[in-house]
Design a protein around this motif. Structure first.
Motif, PDB file in Angstrom:
ATOM      1  N   SER A  43       0.803  -1.228   0.000  1.00  0.00           N
ATOM      2  CA  SER A  43       0.000   0.000   0.000  1.00  0.00           C
ATOM      3  C   SER A  43       0.838   1.281   0.000  1.00  0.00           C
ATOM      4  O   SER A  43       0.318   2.353  -0.316  1.00  0.00           O
ATOM      5  CB  SER A  43      -0.969  -0.006   1.180  1.00  0.00           C
ATOM      6  N   ASP A  93       1.509   0.593   6.858  1.00  0.00           N
ATOM      7  CA  ASP A  93       2.802  -0.054   7.087  1.00  0.00           C
ATOM      8  C   ASP A  93       3.682   0.062   5.835  1.00  0.00           C
ATOM      9  O   ASP A  93       3.209   0.471   4.777  1.00  0.00           O
ATOM     10  CB  ASP A  93       2.615  -1.521   7.519  1.00  0.00           C
ATOM     11  N   ASP A 105       5.954  -2.087   3.369  1.00  0.00           N
ATOM     12  CA  ASP A 105       6.442  -3.386   2.914  1.00  0.00           C
ATOM     13  C   ASP A 105       7.658  -3.127   2.031  1.00  0.00           C
ATOM     14  O   ASP A 105       7.602  -2.290   1.130  1.00  0.00           O
ATOM     15  CB  ASP A 105       5.358  -4.106   2.095  1.00  0.00           C
TER      16      ASP A 105
HETATM   17 MG    MG Z   1       1.128  -3.411   3.672  1.00  0.00          MG
END
Ligand code: MG
Ligand code: CTP
Length: 557
Positions: free
Chosen positions: A216, A227, A229
């Protein structure tokens, strides 16, 4: 927004395509691109990576340090822009972007280490701090301004709901929710800064190393505070392994029986603990299908998941990003669905037997692929695959074919955007579509864009478009799937019932998204019922407690 409310979607689309908003679109066009409607993911990522390579993050005393810092840095290099933010403990930082990578190198050369100490061990990194001095001679009044529009703070919930109440239509509410909660430009910049910081550390250990954000943070569906990644790759290119070259590097073989990359990820975790300023709370999850190292990044307030060589995750992010750029309604609609799922407790920050944001996003894309009398809003993945050329061939880890059309300018206009439905109408249709969906027998597959037969009897089946044999929602239990069915029916009913704005503030999205307990509390506060307030507060606490335990929540009235 006005265009959307009045159904004039095409004029709205034109408006959006000419506005160079950089946050989620990550797009910044140059003069050679003027005739191009769509910027490619690779172009957008290349621009962000280049931006990070000429930027650094400086911890400062306060916003007032701006003039002094600007004056100091501009002695060494020319500055493109400065962005201010605070972390969750109130410390101030400025992200400084220089005109070129060489400029940044010049400034980095001028930095010093803090102390000569065996406990610290000097290192260079793009995260630095600015020493305070009494003599402020260096301070100049810069000809640039400090960009600090909200920094990286998430919008205050009360402010957000006040804005939603004051909108003129549900479509406007959906757009407002997206505009106010989507990851902003600084949020994206900082995510690329963390990736760059790791890259600088690992560069000396692995050849051709790259650390890239995915998920995202870059797919256009990220909200403020999402978060981070990250994927670490060290691809051996054809040029690097050219058999005509006679001098070859001596190499180190990984011995010891276990998977080499598990051992290397252990080293990566150690390195994060010892050599990466700001990296804290490092956790190794190395026995999972995709081994990851989790850590928190103190300077930027980010929760990070670092994995190795999961290139298909990047291609998946590219695919979602492309679907998001094809039509301006895709992202706002996905945001409201994700937010609704969070409100009714379908998603949860902890992993478990419930649905997560990624499969929810695929559900929205699948819904938008459905054919209406006007045509569909999004093309099937099959169409993108069929339109792919040689330049689009991508093979990810384990020989996974991730080939699909990359340049959306080549996509025939009649394959997408074929309806002028407003966001409000689409949201209601989304809930109605899934209220009637045959979850028992059918799988959701964005490859076909139509429901397909389920190959097994798992509760929810959502086909992974890049790995067709995989179900991205295989973790979802029957109980959770039942709750999903119930909640989409409730939401459809609630939206369909309409609202009376004269009678209540809880109209449209407010009723759909605000937690019921919070609403009851507010209502009581309004009437000043202090006696009952105590017990409602307790209920509210219980609601939060339930949320921590991952139980069904917000059932309070
Ligand atoms: Mg994520
Ligand atoms: N992914 C995937 N297959 C899965 C799960 C995840 O390919 N079964 C990829 C997708 O590209 C996804 C990314 O990994 O976007 C990160 O997964 P996750 O963090 O769970 O989802 P996000 O899209 O980042 O959403 P969130 O904001 O909730 O983190």
């Amino acid at each position: 927004q006005t265009a959307i409310n009045t159904g004039k979607l095409n004029s709205f689309r034109k408006l959006l395509n000419t506005s160079f908003k950089t946050c989620n679109c990550l797009c910044m066009r140059n003069s050679s691109d003027v005739n191009k409607r769509f910027v490619s993911f690779d172009e957008a990522v290349a621009q962000r990576r280049a931006e990070a390579r000429r930027s650094f993050v400086v911890q400062v005393n306060s916003e007032a340090s701006f003039n002094e810092l600007y004056g100091y840095c501009s002695k060494y290099a020319s500055i493109n822009g400065v962005h201010h933010y605070k972390n969750s403990v109130g410390e101030h930082f400025m992200l400084v972007e220089f005109a070129s990578e060489d400029n940044l190198k010049e400034v980095i050369r001028s930095c010093s280490v803090h102390q000569k100490d065996i406990d610290v061990m000097a290192l260079q990194s793009p995260f630095v701090w600015f020493r305070a001095v009494n003599d402020k001679k260096g301070a100049i009044v810069p000809n640039a301004t400090l960009s600090c529009i909200n920094g990286t703070e998430e919008v205050d919930e009360d402010v957000l709901f006040e804005q939603l109440i004051n909108c003129n239509s549900v479509s406007e509410q959906i757009q407002t929710l997206y505009d106010k909660t989507a990851l902003n430009d600084l949020g994206v910049r900082l995510r690329y800064m963390v990736a760059r910081q790791l890259e600088t550390v690992f560069e000396s250990m692995y050849a051709n190393v790259a650390v890239r954000p995915f998920g995202s943070s870059v797919n256009g569906f990220g909200k403020m505070g999402c978060d981070l990644d990250l994927v670490l790759t060290n691809v051996v290119t054809d040029e690097m392994s050219d058999p005509s070259k006679r001098l070859i590097f001596q190499e180190k073989k990984c011995e010891g029986g276990r998977s080499p990359w598990q051992r290397h990820m252990e080293l990566v975790a150690e390195t994060l603990e010892l050599r990466v300023p700001g990296a804290t709370r490092v956790h190794r999850i190395l026995h999972a299908r995709v081994p990851i190292v989790k850590f928190a990044h103190y300077f930027t307030d980010m929760e990070c998941d670092l994995c190795y060589n999961n290139v298909s995750g990047v291609y998946m992010s590219e695919l979602l990003w492309m679907y998001g750029t094809l039509d301006p309604r895709v992202r706002p609609l996905t945001f409201v669905v994700r937010r609704w799922a969070q409100t009714v407790g379908l998603t949860n920050i902890h992993p478990g037997r419930w649905i997560t944001n990624f499969p929810l996003t695929l559900m929205v894309l699948f819904f938008l692929q459905q054919k209406t009398k006007d045509g569909s809003i999004l093309p099937s993945f099959k169409t993108l695959f069929q339109k792919a050329g040689k330049e689009d061939i991508r093979i990810a880890e384990e020989n996974l074919n991730c080939t699909f059309l990359r340049d959306l300018n080549k996509l025939p206009a009649e394959t997408y955007g074929q309806s002028d439905a407003s966001l409000e109408a689409l949201l209601l249709q989304f809930f109605e579509f899934y209220a009637q969906f045959d979850f028992e027998d059918k799988a959701i597959s964005i490859i076909e864009g139509i429901p397909v037969r389920k190959p097994n009897n798992l509760a929810l089946y959502i086909v992974n478009p890049l790995e067709q044999a995989l179900n991205v929602s295989r973790n979802v239990s029957f109980e959770e799937c039942e709750r999903l069915k119930l909640e989409v029916r409730n939401a459809a009913w609630q939206l369909d019932a309409g609202y009376d704005r004269e009678k209540s503030d809880d109209w449209g999205l407010v009723a759909l998204l605000e937690k019921k307990a919070a609403r009851s509390l507010k209502r009581l506060l309004k009437v000043g019922n202090s006696q009952r307030l105590v017990s409602v507060k307790d209920l509210f606490n219980e609601d939060e407690e339930n949320e921590k335990n991952g139980k069904s929540k917000t059932k309070l009235t």
